[in-house]
Design a protein around this motif. Structure first.
Motif, mmCIF file in Angstrom:
data_model
loop_
_atom_site.group_PDB
_atom_site.id
_atom_site.type_symbol
_atom_site.label_atom_id
_atom_site.label_comp_id
_atom_site.label_asym_id
_atom_site.label_seq_id
_atom_site.Cartn_x
_atom_site.Cartn_y
_atom_site.Cartn_z
ATOM 1 N N ALA A 30 3.191 5.972 1.107
ATOM 2 C CA ALA A 30 3.458 4.843 0.203
ATOM 3 C C ALA A 30 3.566 5.325 -1.235
ATOM 4 O O ALA A 30 4.414 4.850 -2.006
ATOM 5 C CB ALA A 30 2.351 3.800 0.335
ATOM 6 N N TYR A 62 7.008 7.292 -1.609
ATOM 7 C CA TYR A 62 8.217 6.457 -1.614
ATOM 8 C C TYR A 62 8.050 5.171 -2.424
ATOM 9 O O TYR A 62 8.962 4.339 -2.445
ATOM 10 C CB TYR A 62 8.606 6.113 -0.170
ATOM 11 C CG TYR A 62 8.942 7.325 0.665
ATOM 12 C CD1 TYR A 62 10.112 8.053 0.433
ATOM 13 C CD2 TYR A 62 8.088 7.755 1.680
ATOM 14 C CE1 TYR A 62 10.418 9.178 1.192
ATOM 15 C CE2 TYR A 62 8.384 8.874 2.447
ATOM 16 C CZ TYR A 62 9.554 9.579 2.195
ATOM 17 O OH TYR A 62 9.848 10.682 2.955
ATOM 18 N N SER A 67 6.312 2.561 -1.780
ATOM 19 C CA SER A 67 6.590 1.508 -0.799
ATOM 20 C C SER A 67 5.415 0.535 -0.677
ATOM 21 O O SER A 67 4.301 0.946 -0.313
ATOM 22 C CB SER A 67 6.885 2.138 0.566
ATOM 23 O OG SER A 67 6.906 1.162 1.584
#
Length: 397
Positions: free
Chosen positions: A90, A93, A95
């Motif tokens: 996470a 990226y 995310s």
């Protein structure tokens, strides 16, 4: 007690998992501050993990009572380690979806780990009279790990990257996983007994709770400290704004933490099994008073005394309540009971958190604490009247 290898390993494990947990929490807050501008979305991300843990709690309870508890701890440890891998991706990226996966997996692992740990403690303590002492020390270690974990996490953020915070958290979980192998729990092996598997139902715990008045009273009275804990951080922020003093936040956390440590140390010498009920009512009354006194939170010494009093009371209350549950609820139902208790606490916490946010926005801190204080007194009165009703029924019979 200090010669008991299992107890020492549980204490060490509690400190390690606490540090890992708080490193992760600080990392979560930092990540969301950078990538999630909306407070509502932040609350939804946090809620996702808690909601998942509530959903799986009935399954966790059945498994804890069906399978070997040490195996449950090991699988929960693997789940924690894997969850951090999601968070590392996470970060790479940026995310939000992967962060939600992390939150869900780590909370699901916790919904298996913590009830299992509560069910294990009575199995590894040689003498039931030592349970209060063990529970008190266990909760003190949890408080110390929170203090150390937050301080260590804050220091790491200043000198290194956010990624290293989660690496530190993963190292803590790996150490806990390795430590679990050395715990020796004497319990009947039940994985191969189909009859036991078929007969384990999560709902079986509800008649047990209703048939044990002290357990039912204790479960209801745990709502009283939750009314304070659920809005704890929000109240600290509001008190700081009321007093126009940002330094008061640190003082409130410190006073409450010291009070908790003192309470957990004091109760093991003060309370006896015959006086548990009296202590429960006295402590919850003092917690209600601490809530009500925050109506005058604009006065610095009043807010400090209120938080100190609350810390002492919960430091006494939680080890005693844990001892009551461990000694009164039959061991056959410990997994399901502590899973239910974990689920009950999480739902209560979320409800109080949402209610606190709403009330702080609408009526303000001074009136919110009065409402919560009055609700606490009503809960105390309800359990008192129910207790008297049970006594009258018994006399009538």
């Amino acid at each position: 007690m200090w010669k008991n290898k299992n107890v020492i390993l549980i204490f060490i494990g509690e400190f390690i998992v606490g540090v890992g947990l708080w490193l992760g929490i600080i990392g979560n807050l930092e990540f969301m501050q950078k990538h999630v501008p909306s407070d509502f979305v932040k609350s939804l991300i946090l809620f996702s993990g808690l909601f998942a843990s509530v959903i799986v709690s009935p399954i966790a309870g059945k498994w804890i009572d069906t399978y070997m508890k040490k195996h449950i701890l090991l699988y929960a440890g693997i789940g924690r380690i894997c969850s951090v891998i999601f968070m590392l991706f996470a970060l790479k990226y940026e995310s939000i979806f992967l962060m939600v996966c992390f939150m869900v997996l780590i909370q699901v692992a916790a919904s298996f780990y913590f009830p299992t740990l509560q069910a294990i403690i009575p199995l590894v303590v040689a003498n039931e009279k030592q349970l209060m002492t063990v529970n008190g020390i266990h909760m003190n270690i949890s408080a110390l790990s929170r203090i150390f974990g937050t301080a260590f996490g804050g220091a790491l953020l200043m000198i290194t990257s956010l990624q290293m915070l989660y690496v530190g958290s993963m190292i803590a979980y790996i150490l806990l996983f390795l430590l679990t192998f050395f715990i020796d729990i004497k319990e009947e092996k039940r994985e191969t007994t189909n009859y036991v598997k078929e007969k384990q139902r999560f709902t079986d715990i509800f008649p047990i709770i209703k048939s044990l008045p002290i357990v039912y009273m204790a479960v209801i009275l745990t709502i009283v400290p939750q009314l304070f804990i659920g809005g704890f951080n929000l109240m600290v922020i509001n008190i700081s704004e009321l007093q126009h003093d940002s330094s008061i936040k640190g003082w409130l956390y410190t006073i409450e933490g010291i009070g908790f440590l003192f309470g957990a140390f004091f109760i093991k010498y003060a309370a006896r099994e015959q006086t548990y009920v009296k202590w429960m009512y006295a402590l919850t009354c003092f917690i209600a008073f601490a809530q009500l006194s925050l109506h005058f939170a604009h006065i610095k010494w009043v807010s400090l005394v209120s938080f100190g009093l609350f810390g002492i009371c919960v430091g006494c209350f939680f080890p005693m309540i844990a001892t009551i549950f461990q000694t009164t609820v039959p061991k056959l139902y410990h997994g399901r009971f502590f899973s239910f208790k974990n689920m009950f606490d999480r739902v209560t916490f979320q409800t109080v958190l949402l209610a606190s946010g709403l009330l702080l926005d609408t009526v303000g801190l001074e009136y919110m604490v009065v409402l919560f204080g009055m609700l606490s007194l009503l809960l105390i009165m309800y359990t008192l009247f129910r207790k008297k009703g049970n006594v009258l029924k018994g006399e009538g019979a």
